[in-house]
Design a protein around this motif. Structure first.
Motif, short mmCIF file in Angstrom:
data_model
loop_
_atom_site.label_atom_id
_atom_site.label_comp_id
_atom_site.label_asym_id
_atom_site.label_seq_id
_atom_site.Cartn_x
_atom_site.Cartn_y
_atom_site.Cartn_z
N LYS A 432 -23.92 -41.52 28.17
CA LYS A 432 -23.07 -40.56 27.43
C LYS A 432 -23.29 -40.94 25.97
O LYS A 432 -23.40 -40.19 25.11
CB LYS A 432 -21.43 -40.63 27.75
CG LYS A 432 -21.39 -39.98 29.16
CD LYS A 432 -21.52 -38.33 29.18
CE LYS A 432 -21.50 -37.67 30.57
NZ LYS A 432 -21.67 -36.28 30.69
N GLU A 433 -23.36 -42.14 25.70
CA GLU A 433 -23.35 -42.41 24.30
C GLU A 433 -24.87 -42.23 23.69
O GLU A 433 -25.14 -41.94 22.60
CB GLU A 433 -23.14 -44.00 24.05
CG GLU A 433 -23.30 -44.71 22.83
CD GLU A 433 -22.13 -44.15 21.90
OE1 GLU A 433 -22.33 -44.55 20.65
OE2 GLU A 433 -21.18 -43.84 22.18
N PHE A 434 -26.02 -42.46 24.74
CA PHE A 434 -27.28 -42.02 24.34
C PHE A 434 -27.30 -40.64 23.90
O PHE A 434 -28.11 -40.11 22.80
CB PHE A 434 -28.08 -42.37 25.31
CG PHE A 434 -28.69 -43.84 25.23
CD1 PHE A 434 -29.18 -44.58 26.46
CD2 PHE A 434 -28.56 -44.67 24.01
CE1 PHE A 434 -29.66 -45.67 26.32
CE2 PHE A 434 -28.93 -45.94 23.94
CZ PHE A 434 -29.66 -46.56 25.28
N GLU A 435 -26.72 -39.69 24.75
CA GLU A 435 -26.73 -38.15 24.48
C GLU A 435 -26.06 -37.82 23.13
O GLU A 435 -26.52 -37.10 22.21
CB GLU A 435 -25.83 -37.51 25.59
CG GLU A 435 -26.22 -37.43 26.95
CD GLU A 435 -25.40 -36.63 27.87
OE1 GLU A 435 -24.50 -35.97 27.29
OE2 GLU A 435 -25.78 -36.60 29.03
N HIS A 436 -25.02 -38.77 22.97
CA HIS A 436 -24.50 -38.53 21.46
C HIS A 436 -25.36 -39.18 20.21
O HIS A 436 -25.60 -37.99 19.43
CB HIS A 436 -23.16 -39.42 21.55
CG HIS A 436 -22.16 -39.05 20.27
ND1 HIS A 436 -21.21 -39.69 20.12
CD2 HIS A 436 -22.20 -37.95 19.24
CE1 HIS A 436 -20.78 -39.45 18.79
NE2 HIS A 436 -21.38 -38.20 18.47
N VAL A 437 -26.01 -40.04 20.46
CA VAL A 437 -26.76 -40.73 19.49
C VAL A 437 -28.04 -39.68 19.45
O VAL A 437 -28.36 -39.21 18.27
CB VAL A 437 -27.60 -41.86 19.81
CG1 VAL A 437 -28.64 -42.45 18.76
CG2 VAL A 437 -26.27 -42.91 19.85
N LYS A 438 -28.86 -39.13 20.39
CA LYS A 438 -29.82 -38.46 20.48
C LYS A 438 -29.59 -36.74 19.91
O LYS A 438 -30.46 -36.30 19.27
CB LYS A 438 -30.52 -38.18 21.85
CG LYS A 438 -31.12 -39.36 22.22
CD LYS A 438 -31.62 -39.43 23.71
CE LYS A 438 -32.34 -40.85 24.01
NZ LYS A 438 -32.65 -40.84 25.65
N SER A 470 -20.11 -46.80 19.58
CA SER A 470 -20.36 -47.98 19.34
C SER A 470 -21.79 -48.13 18.95
O SER A 470 -22.26 -49.21 18.01
CB SER A 470 -20.13 -49.16 20.46
OG SER A 470 -20.67 -48.93 21.70
N ILE A 471 -22.98 -47.22 19.57
CA ILE A 471 -24.24 -47.06 18.82
C ILE A 471 -24.04 -46.00 17.95
O ILE A 471 -24.98 -46.30 16.86
CB ILE A 471 -24.96 -46.76 20.08
CG1 ILE A 471 -24.88 -48.00 20.96
CG2 ILE A 471 -26.39 -46.63 19.49
CD1 ILE A 471 -25.87 -47.90 22.28
N GLN A 472 -23.69 -45.03 17.99
CA GLN A 472 -23.67 -43.85 17.27
C GLN A 472 -23.23 -44.27 15.71
O GLN A 472 -23.99 -43.74 14.83
CB GLN A 472 -22.68 -42.75 17.68
CG GLN A 472 -23.20 -41.46 17.15
CD GLN A 472 -22.54 -41.28 15.78
OE1 GLN A 472 -21.64 -41.90 15.30
NE2 GLN A 472 -22.96 -40.37 14.88
N ARG A 506 -27.79 -53.56 19.86
CA ARG A 506 -28.46 -53.84 18.62
C ARG A 506 -29.18 -52.90 17.83
O ARG A 506 -29.85 -52.00 18.41
CB ARG A 506 -29.65 -55.16 18.95
CG ARG A 506 -30.27 -55.54 17.71
CD ARG A 506 -31.38 -56.69 18.25
NE ARG A 506 -32.16 -56.91 17.09
CZ ARG A 506 -33.05 -56.85 16.56
NH1 ARG A 506 -33.74 -55.64 16.97
NH2 ARG A 506 -33.76 -57.12 15.65
N VAL A 507 -28.73 -52.56 16.61
CA VAL A 507 -29.42 -51.39 15.86
C VAL A 507 -30.07 -52.21 14.52
O VAL A 507 -29.28 -52.89 13.67
CB VAL A 507 -28.31 -50.47 15.32
CG1 VAL A 507 -29.16 -49.28 14.53
CG2 VAL A 507 -27.96 -49.69 16.52
N ALA A 508 -31.25 -52.23 14.31
CA ALA A 508 -32.04 -52.69 13.21
C ALA A 508 -32.69 -51.73 12.49
O ALA A 508 -33.00 -50.61 12.91
CB ALA A 508 -33.10 -53.72 13.41
N ASP A 509 -32.85 -51.98 11.12
CA ASP A 509 -33.66 -51.07 10.26
C ASP A 509 -34.58 -51.83 9.42
O ASP A 509 -33.99 -52.97 8.93
CB ASP A 509 -32.83 -50.17 9.62
CG ASP A 509 -31.88 -50.98 8.41
OD1 ASP A 509 -32.18 -51.31 7.61
OD2 ASP A 509 -30.41 -50.81 8.68
N ASN A 510 -35.54 -51.30 8.60
CA ASN A 510 -35.95 -51.85 7.72
C ASN A 510 -35.96 -51.31 6.29
O ASN A 510 -36.98 -51.35 5.73
CB ASN A 510 -37.87 -51.63 7.94
CG ASN A 510 -38.18 -50.29 8.25
OD1 ASN A 510 -37.22 -49.51 7.86
ND2 ASN A 510 -39.42 -50.00 7.92
N GLY A 511 -34.69 -51.09 6.26
CA GLY A 511 -34.14 -50.44 4.77
C GLY A 511 -34.23 -51.66 3.86
O GLY A 511 -34.45 -52.85 3.65
#
Length: 579
Positions: A432-438, A470-472, A506-511
Motif C-alpha cells: 500500500k505504501e508503494f502504491e502511494h509513493v508511485k 514512512s517512505i512517501q 532507505r531513501v537516498a539521493d545524489n542532491g
C-alpha cells in the motif's frame, strides 16, 4: 471509372449523414452483441445499395446503367462497390460483423443473377473479404479511428484484388472481364474505403475531444465540490453538488441518495424525485445492493415507481466510503440515445471522486475522536500546492493525450485514498505504501519529465507492515529539497531490506546535501523552509517513537554527494502487532 466514382460518391454521402446521427456514433464505442447486430443491419443495407447501383457489363464490355439493378441479364457481369462496404464493415465491426455483412452481400449478388451456378463464388469471396478486413480491426482499441488514410487505401486495395482473383478463377468471362474492370474497381474501391474510414475517423476524434472536455469537467467539479462533503453525506451538501453537476454537464437530471432515501435531486423529474422520500427507481436500488455501476438504456430498465416518469436513460454509481456503500450518484437523460460511453465514463469518475470526498469528510469528523488527533490530522492533510499542481498538470496533459490524463486522474485518486488510509491505520502493508509513493511519483514525473530517475529495490515480502507515509515522506522530501540546484541527473534510490529482526527503509539521493548545522535537528524539531512547514520528518519520528519506542529510529546522513535517510523498525508480517 467515372460511373464508379459517382457510385462511391453516393456511398460517401450516405456515410456522412450516418456519422451525424448520434445513435450511430455510439456504436463506435461499444462491442456488445446488440451493437454488432446493429452494425450488421446498417452495413447490410449499404452493401445491398451498392449492389443495386452497380453497372451492368455485357460480354462485349458494353455498359448498361439503370436506376436500380434488380436483375442481371444472363452472361452479363456487374461492376459495383460492394467490396468497399464489406471491407469497411469488417474494419469497424471486426471479423464477425464483416463476415455476416459479406454473406448478405454475396447472397444478394447471387439473387441478382437468379441463383445461377456461375454466380455462387460471390458468396465465399464476400465472406472471406469481410473476415479478412475484420482482422485489421481491434475494436476495443478503436484501431479504425487511428488508421491513416493510406492504410485504409492499402486494405481496400488488397480486398478488391482478392475479389478480382475470384472473378479471374471462377467467372466464365474470367480474364476478359478482369482486364476491363480490375483497374477502375480496385482503384476506386481503395480510394472509397480510405475516404469512408477518414469520415468516420474524423467524427470519432471529435468524440475523443468531447471525452477530453468531459475530463476537464470532472476536474472542475472536483475542485468545486471538494468543500461540500466536509461534514459528511447530508442533504445540504448533496443539494449543492447536484446543482453543480447540472451546471457543468449536459445531464438533464441528477440525484444523490443515501442507502434508502433521496438526499437531493435537481432537473427533470424533480416533481416526484423529492429529497427525504424513499428511492424511486429499481436501478438505484440495484446499484446500492450490488455495489456496481448500473446503466439504464430505457425507462423500463430504470423502472421508476412513478408512472410516466420522463427519465429514459441513466447511469447510477454507488458511493463507496471505507469499503461500505453509503449511497449513490444518479445521472439522467430524458431520451434513450443521449447517454453516450463518454458520459458513462464521466459519471463513473465523478462518482469515485465524490465517494473519496465523502470519505474525506467522514474521516475529518472522526479524527476529532482519535487519541492521537494531532498526528492523524497532519497525516490527513493534502498539500494544497501538490493538489493544484496535479490538477494543472492533468489539465495540460488532457489537451494532447486524454488517455494519459485519465490515467493521471486515477493516480491522483490513489494518492488521496492512501492519505485517507493513513488516517485510519497506524501500520499498513508495504504494498500500500508503494502504491502511494508511485502515485505521487507518477504525477511529479509527468509535471517534470526527465528530471528525476527513481530506483526501487525491495528484497522483502510486500505484506510486511510499516507506518503509513514512512517512505512517501522521505521521497517527497528528496524531490522537494535535494535538487534545487540541478535539473538533470537527479537520482532517488528507494531500498527496503531486512537486517536480522529489523526492517530498514532507505531513501537516498545524489542532491546537494543538508547543511551540517541542521542535521542534528532533523526529526526532533520543526525546521521551516521556503518549500514546507518542516514538520513532516518531526511527525514521522514521533510516530516511530509512539509505535516502537526505542526500537524505531530515524537516521540522516548527508554530505555534498547527497543524503541518505533511514527508517529502522521491527520486522513485522501482516497480522502481527497491528493497531
Amino acid at each position: 471509372m467515372m460511373m464508379l466514382i459517382e457510385r462511391v460518391g453516393l456511398i460517401i454521402i450516405l456515410a456522412f449523414f450516418l456519422v451525424n446521427i448520434p445513435q450511430f456514433r455510439r456504436l463506435l464505442f461499444r462491442t456488445d452483441t446488440v451493437t454488432k447486430v446493429e452494425l450488421i443491419v446498417i452495413f447490410s443495407l449499404f452493401t445491398i445499395i451498392a449492389n443495386l447501383i452497380g453497372i451492368e457489363i455485357s460480354p462485349n464490355n458494353d455498359t448498361d446503367v439503370t436506376p436500380l439493378l434488380l436483375n442481371v441479364s444472363p452472361g452479363d457481369s456487374v461492376a459495383n462497390i460492394r467490396i468497399l462496404t464489406v471491407t469497411v464493415s469488417g474494419i469497424i465491426g471486426g471479423p464477425f460483423v464483416g463476415s455476416v455483412v459479406g454473406m448478405v452481400a454475396g447472397v444478394h449478388r447471387i439473387l441478382q443473377e437468379s441463383f445461377t451456378l456461375d454466380a455462387l463464388f460471390y458468396l465465399p469471396s464476400s465472406i472471406i473479404i469481410g473476415f479478412l478486413s475484420g482482422l485489421f480491426s481491434i475494436q476495443k482499441q478503436h484501431h479504425f479511428a487511428i488508421m491513416k488514410a493510406w492504410q485504409g487505401f492499402l486494405i481496400g486495395l488488397l480486398m478488391e484484388s482478392i475479389q478480382m482473383i475470384f472473378i479471374l478463377i471462377f467467372s466464365p468471362t474470367g480474364w476478359t472481364l478482369v482486364k476491363y474492370i480490375a483497374i477502375p474497381m480496385i482503384t476506386i474501391g481503395a480510394l472509397g474505403t480510405s475516404v469512408f474510414l477518414s469520415i468516420i475517423s474524423l467524427y470519432f476524434r471529435q468524440e475523443v475531444d468531447v471525452q477530453a472536455a468531459q475530463t476537464k469537467t470532472v476536474l472542475q467539479l472536483a475542485l468545486r465540490t471538494l468543500p461540500e462533503f466536509r461534514q459528511g453525506l447530508n442533504r445540504t451538501a448533496a443539494k449543492k453538488v447536484v446543482e453543480l453537476i447540472l451546471k457543468y454537464t449536459s445531464f438533464e437530471a441528477a440525484g444523490i441518495s443515501n442507502e434508502h432515501k433521496i438526499l437531493a435531486f435537481a432537473g427533470t423529474g424533480q416533481d416526484h424525485h423529492i429529497a427525504g422520500q424513499e428511492i424511486k427507481t429499481s436501478l438505484s436500488e440495484k446499484a446500492i445492493n450490488s455495489g456496481e455501476v448500473q446503466i439504464g438504456n430505457n425507462a423500463k430498465e430504470i423502472n421508476c415507481k412513478v408512472p410516466n416518469c420522463p427519465l429514459h436513460s441513466a447511469i447510477v454509481v454507488p458511493l463507496v466510503a471505507q469499503n461500505k456503500i453509503v449511497g449513490s450518484l444518479k445521472l439522467y437523460h430524458t431520451e434513450q440515445w443521449k447517454l453516450s460511453p463518454v458520459e458513462i465514463q464521466l459519471g463513473t469518475g465523478l462518482g469515485e471522486i465524490l465517494a473519496m470526498q465523502i470519505m474525506l469528510g467522514e474521516m475529518e469528523k472522526q479524527s476529532n475522536l482519535v487519541r492521537d488527533a494531532e498526528i492523524k490530522s497532519l497525516q490527513a492533510q493534502v498539500n494544497p500546492h501538490f493538489f493544484f499542481n496535479a490538477i494543472n498538470t492533468i489539465s495540460a496533459v488532457m489537451r494532447i493525450n486524454s488517455d494519459q490524463a485519465r490515467s493521471l486522474l486515477l493516480q491522483l485518486s490513489t494518492y488521496f485514498r492512501s492519505n485517507l488510509l493513513g488516517v485510519r491505520e497506524t501500520v499498513i502493508p508495504l504494498a500500500k505504501e508503494f502504491e502511494h509513493v508511485k502515485a505521487y511519483l507518477s504525477l511529479e514525473q509527468t509535471r517534470f519529465p526527465d528530471k528525476y530517475e527513481i530506483n526501487f529495490n525491495n528484497t522483502v515480502d510486500e505484506n510486511v507492515m510499516i507506518p503509513p507515509f514512512s517512505i512517501q515522506i522521505l521521497v517527497e522530501n528528496a524531490i522537494k529539497h535535494a535538487f534545487s540546484k540541478s535539473k538533470t541527473n537527479n537520482v532517488v534510490s528507494i531500498r527496503v531490506a531486512r537486517i536480522k529482526d529489523k526492517l530498514e527503509l532507505r531513501v537516498a539521493d545524489n542532491g546537494s546535501g543538508i547543511n551540517k548545522e541542521i542535521i542534528g535537528k532533523i526529526g526532533k524539531d520543526a525546521i521551516s523552509s521556503k518549500k514546507g512547514s518542516g514538520t513532516a520528518l518531526q511527525n514521522l519520528s514521533a510516530r516511530l517513537s509512539g509505535l516502537y519506542g526505542s526500537d524505531g529510529e530515524l537516521k540522516v546522513d548527508s554530505d555534498h554527494y547527497g543524503t541518505v535517510v533511514r527508517v529502522v523498525i521491527p520486522y513485522m508480517e501482516k497480522g502481527e502487532g497491528e493497531k
